[in-house]
Design a protein around this motif. Sequence first.
Motif, short mmCIF file in Angstrom:
data_model
loop_
_atom_site.label_atom_id
_atom_site.label_comp_id
_atom_site.label_asym_id
_atom_site.label_seq_id
_atom_site.Cartn_x
_atom_site.Cartn_y
_atom_site.Cartn_z
N ARG A 145 37.33 79.27 59.77
CA ARG A 145 38.81 78.73 59.66
C ARG A 145 38.65 77.21 59.70
NH1 ARG A 145 42.96 81.91 60.90
NH2 ARG A 145 42.53 84.18 61.22
N THR A 146 37.62 76.43 60.32
CA THR A 146 37.71 74.97 60.18
C THR A 146 37.28 74.54 58.81
OG1 THR A 146 36.54 75.08 62.40
CG2 THR A 146 36.63 73.22 61.16
N ILE A 147 36.51 75.24 57.71
CA ILE A 147 36.16 74.82 56.62
C ILE A 147 36.89 75.37 55.34
CG2 ILE A 147 33.70 74.22 57.53
CD1 ILE A 147 32.88 77.19 56.18
N LYS B 150 33.25 62.32 61.38
CA LYS B 150 34.62 62.94 61.31
C LYS B 150 35.35 61.83 60.56
CE LYS B 150 38.35 64.53 64.29
NZ LYS B 150 38.70 65.57 63.44
N GLY B 151 36.07 62.46 59.57
CA GLY B 151 36.79 61.73 58.65
C GLY B 151 36.22 60.99 57.51
N GLU B 152 34.98 61.06 57.53
CA GLU B 152 34.14 60.76 56.22
C GLU B 152 34.36 61.19 54.89
OE1 GLU B 152 29.83 60.33 56.66
OE2 GLU B 152 30.01 58.81 58.57
N LEU B 153 34.23 60.51 54.01
CA LEU B 153 34.36 60.90 52.44
C LEU B 153 32.80 60.82 51.94
CD1 LEU B 153 37.15 60.72 49.84
CD2 LEU B 153 34.74 61.64 49.44
N PHE B 154 32.13 61.96 52.38
CA PHE B 154 30.82 61.85 52.02
C PHE B 154 30.43 62.50 50.92
CE2 PHE B 154 26.68 64.09 52.58
CZ PHE B 154 25.86 63.08 52.85
N THR B 155 29.26 61.83 49.95
CA THR B 155 28.73 62.55 48.61
C THR B 155 27.35 62.84 48.99
OG1 THR B 155 28.86 62.65 46.56
CG2 THR B 155 28.75 60.54 47.68
N LEU B 156 26.96 63.91 48.59
CA LEU B 156 25.40 64.23 48.40
C LEU B 156 25.01 64.26 47.08
CD1 LEU B 156 22.88 65.40 50.08
CD2 LEU B 156 23.81 67.56 49.77
N LEU B 157 24.13 63.27 46.66
CA LEU B 157 23.61 63.03 45.29
C LEU B 157 22.47 63.67 44.96
CD1 LEU B 157 25.22 59.43 44.80
CD2 LEU B 157 26.12 61.68 44.31
N GLY B 158 22.01 64.00 44.19
CA GLY B 158 20.53 64.28 43.73
C GLY B 158 20.54 65.02 42.45
N PRO B 159 19.07 65.15 41.84
CA PRO B 159 19.22 65.87 40.33
C PRO B 159 19.23 67.23 40.48
CG PRO B 159 16.97 64.96 41.35
CD PRO B 159 18.02 64.40 42.26
N VAL C 283 40.73 64.48 56.96
CA VAL C 283 39.97 65.67 56.56
C VAL C 283 38.69 65.04 56.32
CG1 VAL C 283 39.60 67.45 54.66
CG2 VAL C 283 41.95 67.19 55.97
N THR C 284 37.39 65.45 56.71
CA THR C 284 36.13 65.33 56.57
C THR C 284 35.88 65.82 55.09
OG1 THR C 284 35.72 65.26 58.79
CG2 THR C 284 33.94 65.33 57.32
N VAL C 285 35.30 65.15 54.37
CA VAL C 285 35.02 65.71 52.88
C VAL C 285 33.58 65.66 52.80
CG1 VAL C 285 35.32 65.63 50.24
CG2 VAL C 285 37.35 65.05 52.19
N PHE C 286 33.00 66.70 52.10
CA PHE C 286 31.39 66.55 52.05
C PHE C 286 31.45 67.01 50.28
CE2 PHE C 286 27.30 68.43 51.28
CZ PHE C 286 26.51 67.94 52.21
N LEU C 287 31.00 66.32 49.63
CA LEU C 287 31.25 66.42 48.19
C LEU C 287 29.65 66.36 47.42
CD1 LEU C 287 33.09 65.82 45.58
CD2 LEU C 287 32.29 63.51 45.91
N GLY D 120 39.97 71.48 58.44
CA GLY D 120 39.60 69.92 58.73
C GLY D 120 38.32 69.30 58.07
N VAL D 121 37.45 70.22 57.48
CA VAL D 121 36.35 69.91 56.78
C VAL D 121 36.28 70.79 55.44
CG1 VAL D 121 33.82 69.81 56.90
CG2 VAL D 121 35.04 69.81 59.16
N LEU D 122 35.94 69.86 54.38
CA LEU D 122 36.04 70.60 53.11
C LEU D 122 34.63 70.24 52.42
CD1 LEU D 122 39.05 69.37 50.93
CD2 LEU D 122 38.36 71.48 51.15
N PHE D 123 34.09 71.39 51.82
CA PHE D 123 32.92 71.15 51.29
C PHE D 123 33.38 71.61 49.61
CE2 PHE D 123 31.48 72.41 55.47
CZ PHE D 123 30.32 71.61 55.51
#
Length: 255
Positions: free
Chosen positions: A78-80, A30-39, A188-192, A156-159
Amino acid sequence: MIAEILFKNITKKYPKGPEALKGIDLEVGKGELFTLLGPNGAGKSTLVKIATTLTEKDSGEFSIAGNDPGKDFTTIRRTIGVALQENELDPSETVENLLRFQCRLFGLSKDQAQQRADELIRAFELETERLKKCETLSGGNKRRLHCALALVHRPGVLFLDEPTVGMDPEARARFWQVITHLNKTEGVTVFLTTQYLEEADKHATQMALIMGGTIHYRGSVTEFKKMVNSGEQLTLEESYLAFMTQSHQPDFATN
Ligand SMILES: Nc1ncnc2c1ncn2[C@@H]1O[C@H](COP(=O)(O)OP(=O)(O)OP(=O)(O)O)[C@@H](O)[C@H]1O
Ligand SMILES: [Mg+2]
């Protein structure tokens, strides 16, 4: 860590296509600013689409803020907030109308919808585009609108799947102001996902690296750099390239 986004052994094979995800286990706090990287073709967008209930997984489980998509589908929606990689905007609608419609979809009154649309137009500096039809927008402005649309209901969660592609430097800076503000002040949790590693380096604290549908690293950006480099101070982009070079060595692959 409270897992806000949790994937357990997620697999996905597209009909007549590849095995895009080969058993993904991943937690984002919760509350992370997370990034998914890859080719390209690694499976990033597929994972985003599964998490946001836009694509069916083959097997495995996932939850968002403790909600199971099988039981709490509406709550998850509604959450995302989600901005996908592909641009799909109603071409004949104006920027303002599209934002207002989206607000109405999420149950805002007419006045609230107008107010929220105005706020987001301001936040993403879309004033001059307000009355333009979406089909006439430039690529970067379409991306701004996508991000604005993702935020209408204050999720609360952003993709965000490659959100800044095509944005000019000012728009990109503005975008990051909005996102880091939401992350830092509203939790806000961010999944980028992004191919701009300097952005990930600057803003993300946690990351994962996916290749061929498998997670190859999960941890902090700082730890990733330390793991790849022997004492040198390298950027995330340099570390990523070094990691890729190592993992393409035959010895590395077979050991
Ligand atoms: N609708 C589809 N039908 C068949 N195969 C697909 C489909 N969508 C994606 N794929 C394939 O699944 C794999 C993973 O694709 P995905 O779009 O998730 O990768 P990605 O990591 O987002 O790549 P990029 O960095 O290019 O956006 C690729 O081999 C891709 O060609
Ligand atoms: Mg993608």
